[in-house]
Structure formats: C-alpha cells, structure tokens
Motif scaffolding. Structure first.
Motif, PDB file in Angstrom:
ATOM      1  N   GLU A 130       0.820  -1.211   0.000  1.00 40.03           N
ATOM      2  CA  GLU A 130       0.000   0.000   0.000  1.00 40.03           C
ATOM      3  C   GLU A 130       0.855   1.263   0.000  1.00 40.03           C
ATOM      4  OE1 GLU A 130      -2.666  -0.147   3.254  1.00 40.03           O
ATOM      5  OE2 GLU A 130      -3.788  -1.889   2.503  1.00 40.03           O
ATOM      6  N   THR A 131       1.975   1.218   0.713  1.00 37.40           N
ATOM      7  CA  THR A 131       2.854   2.379   0.750  1.00 37.40           C
ATOM      8  C   THR A 131       3.444   2.666  -0.615  1.00 37.40           C
ATOM      9  OG1 THR A 131       3.419   1.861   3.047  1.00 37.40           O
ATOM     10  CG2 THR A 131       4.876   3.393   1.876  1.00 37.40           C
ATOM     11  N   SER A 132       3.837   1.605  -1.325  1.00 38.30           N
ATOM     12  CA  SER A 132       4.447   1.783  -2.646  1.00 38.30           C
ATOM     13  C   SER A 132       3.468   2.402  -3.633  1.00 38.30           C
ATOM     14  CB  SER A 132       4.954   0.442  -3.177  1.00 38.30           C
ATOM     15  OG  SER A 132       3.871  -0.424  -3.464  1.00 38.30           O
ATOM     16  N   THR A 133       2.180   2.121  -3.462  1.00 40.52           N
ATOM     17  CA  THR A 133       1.172   2.694  -4.364  1.00 40.52           C
ATOM     18  C   THR A 133       1.103   4.203  -4.219  1.00 40.52           C
ATOM     19  OG1 THR A 133      -0.138   0.668  -4.203  1.00 40.52           O
ATOM     20  CG2 THR A 133      -1.246   2.640  -5.035  1.00 40.52           C
ATOM     21  N   SER A 134       1.083   4.709  -2.986  1.00 40.87           N
ATOM     22  CA  SER A 134       1.030   6.154  -2.768  1.00 40.87           C
ATOM     23  C   SER A 134       2.310   6.834  -3.234  1.00 40.87           C
ATOM     24  CB  SER A 134       0.779   6.455  -1.292  1.00 40.87           C
ATOM     25  OG  SER A 134       1.842   5.958  -0.487  1.00 40.87           O
ATOM     26  N   VAL A 135       3.458   6.179  -2.974  1.00 39.77           N
ATOM     27  CA  VAL A 135       4.732   6.741  -3.421  1.00 39.77           C
ATOM     28  C   VAL A 135       4.807   6.753  -4.945  1.00 39.77           C
ATOM     29  CG1 VAL A 135       7.241   6.449  -3.399  1.00 39.77           C
ATOM     30  CG2 VAL A 135       5.929   6.052  -1.315  1.00 39.77           C
ATOM     31  N   MET A 136       4.308   5.677  -5.575  1.00 37.17           N
ATOM     32  CA  MET A 136       4.322   5.598  -7.035  1.00 37.17           C
ATOM     33  C   MET A 136       3.445   6.680  -7.658  1.00 37.17           C
ATOM     34  SD  MET A 136       5.850   3.828  -9.353  1.00 37.17           S
ATOM     35  CE  MET A 136       5.988   5.122 -10.557  1.00 37.17           C
ATOM     36  N   ASN A 137       2.318   6.958  -7.022  1.00 34.82           N
ATOM     37  CA  ASN A 137       1.450   8.033  -7.512  1.00 34.82           C
ATOM     38  C   ASN A 137       2.152   9.384  -7.468  1.00 34.82           C
ATOM     39  OD1 ASN A 137      -0.689   6.271  -7.982  1.00 34.82           O
ATOM     40  ND2 ASN A 137      -1.554   6.559  -5.934  1.00 34.82           N
ATOM     41  N   GLU A 138       2.932   9.601  -6.412  1.00 31.61           N
ATOM     42  CA  GLU A 138       3.673  10.854  -6.310  1.00 31.61           C
ATOM     43  C   GLU A 138       4.810  10.907  -7.338  1.00 31.61           C
ATOM     44  OE1 GLU A 138       4.871  11.652  -2.330  1.00 31.61           O
ATOM     45  OE2 GLU A 138       2.827  11.670  -1.547  1.00 31.61           O
ATOM     46  N   TRP A 139       5.451   9.755  -7.599  1.00 29.19           N
ATOM     47  CA  TRP A 139       6.469   9.706  -8.643  1.00 29.19           C
ATOM     48  C   TRP A 139       5.862  10.045 -10.004  1.00 29.19           C
ATOM     49  CZ3 TRP A 139      11.414  10.108  -9.117  1.00 29.19           C
ATOM     50  CH2 TRP A 139      12.285   9.677  -8.112  1.00 29.19           C
ATOM     51  N   ASP A 140       4.695   9.474 -10.289  1.00 30.82           N
ATOM     52  CA  ASP A 140       4.023   9.766 -11.558  1.00 30.82           C
ATOM     53  C   ASP A 140       3.725  11.253 -11.682  1.00 30.82           C
ATOM     54  OD1 ASP A 140       4.064   7.113 -12.336  1.00 30.82           O
ATOM     55  OD2 ASP A 140       2.097   6.663 -11.473  1.00 30.82           O
ATOM     56  N   LEU A 141       3.272  11.839 -10.585  1.00 30.68           N
ATOM     57  CA  LEU A 141       2.927  13.263 -10.601  1.00 30.68           C
ATOM     58  C   LEU A 141       4.149  14.135 -10.858  1.00 30.68           C
ATOM     59  CD1 LEU A 141       0.774  15.470 -10.080  1.00 30.68           C
ATOM     60  CD2 LEU A 141       1.422  15.379  -7.667  1.00 30.68           C
ATOM     61  N   ILE A 142       5.234  13.888 -10.133  1.00 36.08           N
ATOM     62  CA  ILE A 142       6.418  14.729 -10.260  1.00 36.08           C
ATOM     63  C   ILE A 142       7.111  14.521 -11.608  1.00 36.08           C
ATOM     64  CG2 ILE A 142       8.064  13.123  -9.190  1.00 36.08           C
ATOM     65  CD1 ILE A 142       9.376  15.477  -7.828  1.00 36.08           C
ATOM     66  N   GLN A 143       7.073  13.286 -12.132  1.00 36.54           N
ATOM     67  CA  GLN A 143       7.722  13.020 -13.415  1.00 36.54           C
ATOM     68  C   GLN A 143       6.980  13.688 -14.570  1.00 36.54           C
ATOM     69  OE1 GLN A 143      10.103   8.807 -12.721  1.00 36.54           O
ATOM     70  NE2 GLN A 143       7.972   8.701 -13.341  1.00 36.54           N
ATOM     71  N   VAL A 144       5.674  13.751 -14.482  1.00 36.98           N
ATOM     72  CA  VAL A 144       4.892  14.418 -15.528  1.00 36.98           C
ATOM     73  C   VAL A 144       5.033  15.933 -15.424  1.00 36.98           C
ATOM     74  CG1 VAL A 144       2.555  14.837 -16.386  1.00 36.98           C
ATOM     75  CG2 VAL A 144       3.264  12.518 -15.773  1.00 36.98           C
ATOM     76  N   GLN A 145       4.932  16.460 -14.203  1.00 38.86           N
ATOM     77  CA  GLN A 145       4.968  17.909 -14.026  1.00 38.86           C
ATOM     78  C   GLN A 145       6.345  18.500 -14.313  1.00 38.86           C
ATOM     79  OE1 GLN A 145       3.432  18.648 -10.076  1.00 38.86           O
ATOM     80  NE2 GLN A 145       1.329  18.766 -10.819  1.00 38.86           N
ATOM     81  N   LEU A 146       7.408  17.783 -13.929  1.00 36.33           N
ATOM     82  CA  LEU A 146       8.758  18.298 -14.130  1.00 36.33           C
ATOM     83  C   LEU A 146       9.425  17.773 -15.400  1.00 36.33           C
ATOM     84  CD1 LEU A 146      10.184  18.112 -10.491  1.00 36.33           C
ATOM     85  CD2 LEU A 146       9.152  20.062 -11.658  1.00 36.33           C
ATOM     86  N   ASN A 147       8.704  16.912 -16.138  1.00 37.08           N
ATOM     87  CA  ASN A 147       9.239  16.341 -17.380  1.00 37.08           C
ATOM     88  C   ASN A 147      10.579  15.640 -17.118  1.00 37.08           C
ATOM     89  OD1 ASN A 147       9.369  15.701 -20.110  1.00 37.08           O
ATOM     90  ND2 ASN A 147      10.361  17.627 -20.662  1.00 37.08           N
ATOM     91  N   CYS A 148      10.575  14.715 -16.152  1.00 33.50           N
ATOM     92  CA  CYS A 148      11.799  14.002 -15.787  1.00 33.50           C
ATOM     93  C   CYS A 148      11.471  12.533 -15.584  1.00 33.50           C
ATOM     94  CB  CYS A 148      12.398  14.593 -14.504  1.00 33.50           C
ATOM     95  SG  CYS A 148      11.292  14.514 -13.070  1.00 33.50           S
ATOM     96  N   CYS A 149      12.517  11.728 -15.361  1.00 36.81           N
ATOM     97  CA  CYS A 149      12.323  10.291 -15.160  1.00 36.81           C
ATOM     98  C   CYS A 149      13.396   9.768 -14.220  1.00 36.81           C
ATOM     99  CB  CYS A 149      12.380   9.556 -16.498  1.00 36.81           C
ATOM    100  SG  CYS A 149      12.141   7.766 -16.349  1.00 36.81           S
ATOM    101  N   GLY A 150      12.983   9.130 -13.134  1.00 41.62           N
ATOM    102  CA  GLY A 150      13.931   8.577 -12.181  1.00 41.62           C
ATOM    103  C   GLY A 150      14.677   9.666 -11.421  1.00 41.62           C
ATOM    104  N   ILE A 151      15.743   9.257 -10.742  1.00 33.57           N
ATOM    105  CA  ILE A 151      16.561  10.216 -10.003  1.00 33.57           C
ATOM    106  C   ILE A 151      17.581  10.861 -10.923  1.00 33.57           C
ATOM    107  CG2 ILE A 151      18.163  10.512  -8.080  1.00 33.57           C
ATOM    108  CD1 ILE A 151      16.809   8.107  -6.764  1.00 33.57           C
ATOM    109  N   ASN A 152      18.343  10.015 -11.635  1.00 34.35           N
ATOM    110  CA  ASN A 152      19.343  10.512 -12.585  1.00 34.35           C
ATOM    111  C   ASN A 152      18.889  10.351 -14.033  1.00 34.35           C
ATOM    112  OD1 ASN A 152      21.436  11.102 -10.530  1.00 34.35           O
ATOM    113  ND2 ASN A 152      21.416   8.888 -10.246  1.00 34.35           N
ATOM    114  N   ASN A 153      18.256   9.197 -14.331  1.00 32.62           N
ATOM    115  CA  ASN A 153      17.710   8.947 -15.668  1.00 32.62           C
ATOM    116  C   ASN A 153      16.801   7.719 -15.592  1.00 32.62           C
ATOM    117  OD1 ASN A 153      19.565   6.641 -15.846  1.00 32.62           O
ATOM    118  ND2 ASN A 153      21.139   8.182 -16.248  1.00 32.62           N
ATOM    119  N   VAL A 154      16.354   7.264 -16.748  1.00 32.12           N
ATOM    120  CA  VAL A 154      15.386   6.169 -16.806  1.00 32.12           C
ATOM    121  C   VAL A 154      15.947   4.851 -16.290  1.00 32.12           C
ATOM    122  CG1 VAL A 154      15.996   5.516 -19.172  1.00 32.12           C
ATOM    123  CG2 VAL A 154      13.671   5.081 -18.315  1.00 32.12           C
TER     124      VAL A 154
END
Length: 231
Positions: A130-154
């Motif tokens: 359940e924790t990973s789902t909420s974290v993954m949702n936040e990753w999806d949000l930040i990657q779309v809004q900031l046009n980025c992927c991962g920490i350093n790259n894909v």
C-alpha cells in the motif's frame, strides 16, 4: 506646504499598503494552489517537513493583515494603528531575513536530504504494498509535471519503467523516455529561481523599510498635531 506634503505621504502610504494587500492575497492564493496540487509528503518528506504551502498561507495572511493595518492607520491618522503597523513590519522583516540566511547556510544539507528522500522513495515505489502505491502516484505526478524520469535517468527504474516516464511512442518498441532525471531537474529549478528569489527578498525588505519610515514620519506629525486618537 507642510499639509500638502503630509497628504501626499498619507495617500502614498495608503496606495502602497493597498498594493501590499493585493500581493498578500496573491501569496495566499498560491499557497492554496500548492496545498491542493503539490502533495509529495511520501516521496520527499524533507521538503514536506518545511510545509511550504502552509508557510505561504501564513505569510499571505500576515501580509494582508499588516498592510490593512497600515492602510487604515494612514487613512484614519491613528497613532495606535501606525505604531502597531511599524512593529509588525519590523518583526516580519526580521523573520524574512532570518529565513533567507538559514536557507543559504543549509542549502547543501537540504539538497543532500532531498537526494536521500528520492532514493528511498524509488526503492519504496518498486515494492508491492500500500505504501508503494502512494509513493508511485507521487512519482508519476512529479515526473509528468517536471518532465523528468527517475533520479538521474530512466535506468534508475530498471525493468519496471512507469508510464509517466514515457515521452513518445509509449506502446511501441521505439518508445522514447524523458531524458533528464528528477534530481537534476529540481536542482536546476532552484538554481534558476535562486537569483530571482534573492532579488525579490531584497526589494521586499527595501519596501518594508520605506513603509516603516513613512509610518514613523506620519506618526510623529500626528503626535505633534495632537490628533493621535482620531477615528
């Protein structure tokens, strides 16, 4: 001549405080916008601990209240309101300068903690709970809004690259992912806005000093004229 200068000072102070009031309303609205649209407490708890949205809300409320006191004090020529305005403006300026100095002193430390948060968040997102789902949702949000992927790259995602990393041709073998990492994007964002923020703080402090000078000048004139409690 003196009365004309006093009226000019009075209405200039009223107009300046009205502009400050509008700025406070804008800051308040931006704080509400951030609170609604930027929820990344699970991904970056370090940034979340600063409660940027709440700080903007409080700042907006304080600015609107202080500017309203200054406007009303100048308009009514009330010594009590002018003195309260002066003291609150002085305290507000001290808080702003203290916050700016602390950010300058701990800039690298904050950057290091944000990097650790992103690494921990990436590991949590790869887990299946359940924790990973909420974290993954936040990753999806930040990657779309900031046009980025991962920490350093894909490649940080390994074989489980999320759809939010996709830029073009998402359902084809020639899929194209976002090239920049989120850590670099965040660093560039803060660096690009660092100078603008510094200049804004300096201008704001200058405006606050001028406001305090105007308030004291008006306060002293009202004291000499015996109109200190005019309503």
């Amino acid at each position: 001549m003196a009365q004309g200068c006093l009226k000019c000072l009075k209405y200039t102070m009223c107009f300046a405080n009205f502009l400050c009031f509008l700025c406070g309303v804008a800051v308040l609205g931006f704080g509400v916008y951030m609170m609604v649209n930027f929820k990344m407490a699970a991904l970056t708890p370090t940034l979340a601990s600063f409660n940027l949205a709440n700080m903007l809300l409080i700042s907006g409320i304080v600015i609107t209240c202080v500017s309203f006191l200054g406007f009303l004090g100048a308009l009514k020529e009330n010594r009590c309101l002018l003195l309260t305005f002066f003291l609150l403006l002085f305290l507000l300026m001290l808080v702003e300068l203290t916050a700016a100095c602390l950010l300058l002193m701990y800039e690298r430390e904050i950057g290091r903690m944000v990097k650790e948060d992103l690494n921990n968040g990436l590991e949590k997102a790869k887990e299946k709970n359940e924790t990973s789902t909420s974290v993954m949702n936040e990753w999806d949000l930040i990657q779309v809004q900031l046009n980025c992927c991962g920490i350093n790259n894909v490649t940080d995602w390994g074989d489980k690259v999320p759809e939010s990393c996709c830029l073009k041709n998402c359902n084809s073998p020639s899929v194209q992912y976002r090239s920049k990492g989120c850590l670099i994007t965040l660093q560039n964002f803060f660096e690009e806005n660092f100078l603008t923020t510094g200049i804004s703080v300096i201008i704001l402090c200058i405006v606050e000093v001028l406001g305090m000078c105007f308030a004291m000048t008006l306060f002293c004139h009202i004291s000499r004229s015996g109109l200190g409690y005019k309503l």
